[in-house]
Design a protein around this motif. Structure first.
Motif, short mmCIF file in Angstrom:
data_model
loop_
_atom_site.label_atom_id
_atom_site.label_comp_id
_atom_site.label_asym_id
_atom_site.label_seq_id
_atom_site.Cartn_x
_atom_site.Cartn_y
_atom_site.Cartn_z
N TRP A 111 0.29 -0.73 -0.56
CA TRP A 111 0.26 -0.14 -0.19
C TRP A 111 0.88 1.22 -0.52
CZ3 TRP A 111 -4.97 0.49 -1.66
CH2 TRP A 111 -5.29 -0.63 -1.67
N LYS A 112 2.80 1.30 0.30
CA LYS A 112 3.08 2.28 0.02
C LYS A 112 3.59 3.05 -0.77
CE LYS A 112 4.96 2.30 5.00
NZ LYS A 112 5.62 1.72 5.93
N LYS A 113 3.29 1.34 -1.54
CA LYS A 113 4.39 1.23 -2.73
C LYS A 113 2.91 2.15 -4.05
CE LYS A 113 6.81 -0.43 -6.57
NZ LYS A 113 7.80 -2.11 -6.98
N TYR A 114 1.33 1.43 -3.58
CA TYR A 114 0.66 1.13 -4.30
C TYR A 114 -0.41 2.58 -4.01
CZ TYR A 114 2.48 -2.07 -7.32
OH TYR A 114 4.13 -3.01 -8.35
N GLY A 130 6.75 -6.23 -12.91
CA GLY A 130 7.09 -5.34 -12.14
C GLY A 130 6.00 -4.62 -12.85
N TYR A 131 5.51 -4.67 -14.15
CA TYR A 131 4.89 -3.93 -14.77
C TYR A 131 3.22 -4.78 -14.63
CZ TYR A 131 3.45 -8.15 -18.02
OH TYR A 131 3.18 -8.40 -18.63
N GLN A 141 -5.32 1.69 -18.67
CA GLN A 141 -3.33 2.00 -18.50
C GLN A 141 -2.97 0.89 -18.80
OE1 GLN A 141 -4.61 4.37 -15.23
NE2 GLN A 141 -4.39 6.20 -16.23
N VAL A 142 -0.95 1.25 -18.97
CA VAL A 142 0.05 0.76 -19.00
C VAL A 142 0.56 1.12 -18.25
CG1 VAL A 142 0.89 -1.57 -20.48
CG2 VAL A 142 -1.38 -1.36 -20.82
N PHE A 143 1.33 0.41 -16.95
CA PHE A 143 2.54 1.50 -15.87
C PHE A 143 3.35 0.43 -16.49
CE2 PHE A 143 -1.08 2.73 -14.71
CZ PHE A 143 -0.89 4.35 -14.23
N ASP A 144 4.62 1.10 -16.12
CA ASP A 144 6.30 0.01 -16.43
C ASP A 144 6.51 0.14 -14.80
OD1 ASP A 144 7.12 2.00 -14.98
OD2 ASP A 144 8.49 2.98 -17.00
N ARG A 145 7.85 -1.16 -14.33
CA ARG A 145 8.01 -1.58 -13.07
C ARG A 145 7.84 -0.18 -12.19
NH1 ARG A 145 13.07 -4.94 -13.06
NH2 ARG A 145 11.53 -5.66 -14.59
N ASP A 146 8.39 1.19 -12.58
CA ASP A 146 8.79 2.14 -11.95
C ASP A 146 7.52 3.07 -12.09
OD1 ASP A 146 11.48 1.66 -11.52
OD2 ASP A 146 11.97 2.53 -13.55
N GLN A 147 6.00 2.24 -12.09
CA GLN A 147 4.84 3.84 -12.14
C GLN A 147 4.53 4.50 -12.98
OE1 GLN A 147 3.33 4.19 -8.38
NE2 GLN A 147 4.67 2.50 -7.51
N ASN A 148 5.95 4.55 -14.72
CA ASN A 148 5.93 5.02 -15.19
C ASN A 148 4.32 4.89 -16.04
OD1 ASN A 148 7.62 6.92 -14.74
ND2 ASN A 148 9.19 5.03 -15.44
#
Length: 240
Positions: A111-114, A130-131, A141-148
């Motif tokens: 929950w801290k990360k997302y 990670g994605y 939406q599609v995100f990469d491992r760094d939440q981009n």
């Protein structure tokens, strides 16, 4: 026979066999992942069940249908029993709860990360690489491992966006509407355009350019008369 009788002889009545014992749902820890959507589990009561099936897709008309859910060793699952029989366990749900003491911080770390997740609107599929893919209000939406954010489909605005270093398309694509590309475009193959072409910079070709079916390369070599004569100066000659 009245099973609700208070007579002493009826109070001693119990199951005739072990198969008649009703087994309630319980939580269990996954101890081993097996092929064909099966796992071994250990229940909170210390009972071991082997080869318990869990949810997944199936084959319909020689094609897969449904979703293959990820499941991990040491994950907590809910085990139910078909007909209440302990001989027919089946996993109906997987939880993010930690099964081991060393994993107690997993849920808090998640929950801290997302922290952007909205449990009321979001449906998200996470991959261990990670994605992740997020379905939220009117958007996919599609995100990469760094939440981009890499890609987004906005169904309300009818808009598709990609943020990728390289996109390869190996099939026919039909686009109806305006298309804006920011960046260099490299194409192998012919381009057919119906309509006007405008360019703010030079148009160059290593071979030739044709206009009105006339080759500019050939036309300039064969019909170029050389430099034009100088424009006469002075008053115009009188006409006859």
């Amino acid at each position: 026979m009245n099973i609700f009788s208070n007579d002493e002889e009826y109070l001693q009545i119990g199951p005739n066999s072990i198969d008649e014992i009703q087994t309630p749902p319980t939580l269990a820890m996954v101890t081993e992942i097996l092929p064909r959507f099966k796992v071994n589990i250990l229940t909170t009561d210390g009972v071991v069940f082997r080869g318990v099936r869990f949810f997944g897709p199936f084959i319909s008309e020689n094609a897969a249908h449904g979703r293959a859910f990820g499941i991990k060793k040491n994950q907590i699952v809910l085990v139910e029993f078909i007909g209440g029989s302990f001989r027919a366990p089946i996993i109906s749900r997987a939880f993010p709860f930690a099964a081991l003491d060393r994993d107690l911080n997993n849920l808090s770390d998640f929950w801290k990360k997302y922290s952007f997740i909205n449990p009321e609107t979001d449906i998200i599929d996470f991959h261990e690489s990670g994605y992740f893919v997020r379905q939220t209000t009117n958007k996919l939406q599609v995100f990469d491992r760094d939440q981009n954010l890499l890609s987004e489909i906005d169904f309300e605005a009818k808009k598709l966006s990609w943020k990728m270093d390289r996109i390869e398309i190996e099939s026919d694509v039909s686009i109806k509407g305006d298309l804006t590309i920011k960046g260099n475009t490299t194409q192998t193959g012919d381009i057919q355009v119906t309509g006007e072409i405008k360019a703010t910079e030079e148009i160059s070709s290593d071979s030739d350019v044709k206009t009105g079916q006339i080759s500019l390369k050939t036309h300039l070599h064969q019909y170029n008369p050389g430099p034009l004569p100088p424009v006469p100066t002075g008053p115009p000659e009188p006409s006859i």
